[in-house]
Design an enzyme around this catalytic site. Structure first.
Site, PDB file in Angstrom:
ATOM      1  N   HIS A   9       0.860  -1.194   0.000  1.00  0.00           N
ATOM      2  CA  HIS A   9       0.000   0.000   0.000  1.00  0.00           C
ATOM      3  C   HIS A   9       0.901   1.252   0.000  1.00  0.00           C
ATOM      4  O   HIS A   9       1.713   1.433   0.913  1.00  0.00           O
ATOM      5  CB  HIS A   9      -0.879  -0.077   1.249  1.00  0.00           C
ATOM      6  CG  HIS A   9      -1.997   0.902   1.322  1.00  0.00           C
ATOM      7  ND1 HIS A   9      -3.259   0.551   1.786  1.00  0.00           N
ATOM      8  CD2 HIS A   9      -2.067   2.226   1.047  1.00  0.00           C
ATOM      9  CE1 HIS A   9      -4.039   1.629   1.780  1.00  0.00           C
ATOM     10  NE2 HIS A   9      -3.333   2.661   1.334  1.00  0.00           N
ATOM     11  N   LEU A  10       0.722   2.091  -1.003  1.00  0.00           N
ATOM     12  CA  LEU A  10       1.588   3.266  -1.161  1.00  0.00           C
ATOM     13  C   LEU A  10       1.618   4.130   0.104  1.00  0.00           C
ATOM     14  O   LEU A  10       0.572   4.445   0.667  1.00  0.00           O
ATOM     15  CB  LEU A  10       1.072   4.112  -2.333  1.00  0.00           C
ATOM     16  CG  LEU A  10       1.909   5.348  -2.674  1.00  0.00           C
ATOM     17  CD1 LEU A  10       3.216   4.948  -3.341  1.00  0.00           C
ATOM     18  CD2 LEU A  10       1.121   6.296  -3.570  1.00  0.00           C
ATOM     19  N   HIS A  11       2.809   4.499   0.536  1.00  0.00           N
ATOM     20  CA  HIS A  11       2.937   5.342   1.724  1.00  0.00           C
ATOM     21  C   HIS A  11       4.204   6.171   1.639  1.00  0.00           C
ATOM     22  O   HIS A  11       5.217   5.722   1.121  1.00  0.00           O
ATOM     23  CB  HIS A  11       2.942   4.496   3.008  1.00  0.00           C
ATOM     24  CG  HIS A  11       3.981   3.419   3.014  1.00  0.00           C
ATOM     25  ND1 HIS A  11       3.825   2.222   2.332  1.00  0.00           N
ATOM     26  CD2 HIS A  11       5.199   3.343   3.597  1.00  0.00           C
ATOM     27  CE1 HIS A  11       4.897   1.475   2.512  1.00  0.00           C
ATOM     28  NE2 HIS A  11       5.760   2.122   3.278  1.00  0.00           N
ATOM     29  N   CYS A  12       4.132   7.367   2.162  1.00  0.00           N
ATOM     30  CA  CYS A  12       5.284   8.258   2.204  1.00  0.00           C
ATOM     31  C   CYS A  12       5.839   8.274   3.628  1.00  0.00           C
ATOM     32  O   CYS A  12       5.099   8.508   4.588  1.00  0.00           O
ATOM     33  CB  CYS A  12       4.855   9.666   1.778  1.00  0.00           C
ATOM     34  SG  CYS A  12       6.228  10.835   1.741  1.00  0.00           S
TER      35      CYS A  12
END
Ligand SMILES: [Zn+2]
Length: 168
Positions: free
Chosen positions: A120-123
């Site tokens: 899951h995309l995360h910064c």
């Protein structure tokens, strides 16, 4: 390794996180208020969630991620792009007043060869300090040393977030 008075070892705490929760996607679980991970969320907006990293590099190591389960930066909508950077600005302020770091590492890992362990995309936003303990010392002996009880981090950052959102 010398362990300072204020350092604590997670395994010896009555600890909220324990092992990695056995859920299909930890970030979707945080989004859905799954009780196994509810102690990681520090705030959210209409589009994004801000959470503690399960295995923080430093206290205040946060993840900012979209509610939608997407896996590539290019899938972010324009609104999500803007919101991500707005939140980075807000959280740099919060982390600066909470921890007084000398700098930040901010960025994404995407794909298995990048070191990403969550699809899951995360910064990431990681406050960095002068003379901080290095990552090698942190993991030596198989025990990661955390310089703040995550419960304390959580309460501090949730409170600062509520204040910041009320002021904006
Ligand atoms: Zn997800």
């Amino acid at each position: 390794m010398k362990i300072e008075q204020n350092l604590v070892i997670p395994g010896k705490l009555d600890y909220v996180r324990g092992d990695k929760p056995d859920v299909p996607c930890i970030l979707c679980s945080i989004r859905d208020n799954d009780e196994r991970v509810v102690r990681l969320e520090v705030g959210r907006t209409e589009l994004m969630v801000i959470s503690l990293n399960l295995f923080p590099y430093n206290p205040g190591h946060l993840l900012i991620f979209p509610l939608r389960h997407i896996t590539d930066l290019r899938e972010l909508s324009s609104d999500e792009v803007l919101e991500t950077h707005r939140l980075l600005q807000v959280w740099m302020d919060i982390l600066e007043s909470s921890y007084g770091p000398r700098g930040f590492n901010i960025g994404y890992n995407m794909g298995v060869t990048s070191g990403a362990s969550i699809e899951h995309l995360h910064c990431h936003i990681v406050p960095r300090h002068r003379n901080e303990i290095g990552v090698l010392e942190m993991v030596s002996g198989g025990t990661r040393v955390i310089v703040e009880d995550p419960n304390v981090t959580l309460d501090k950052l949730r409170k600062a977030w509520r204040t910041a959102e009320n002021e904006s």
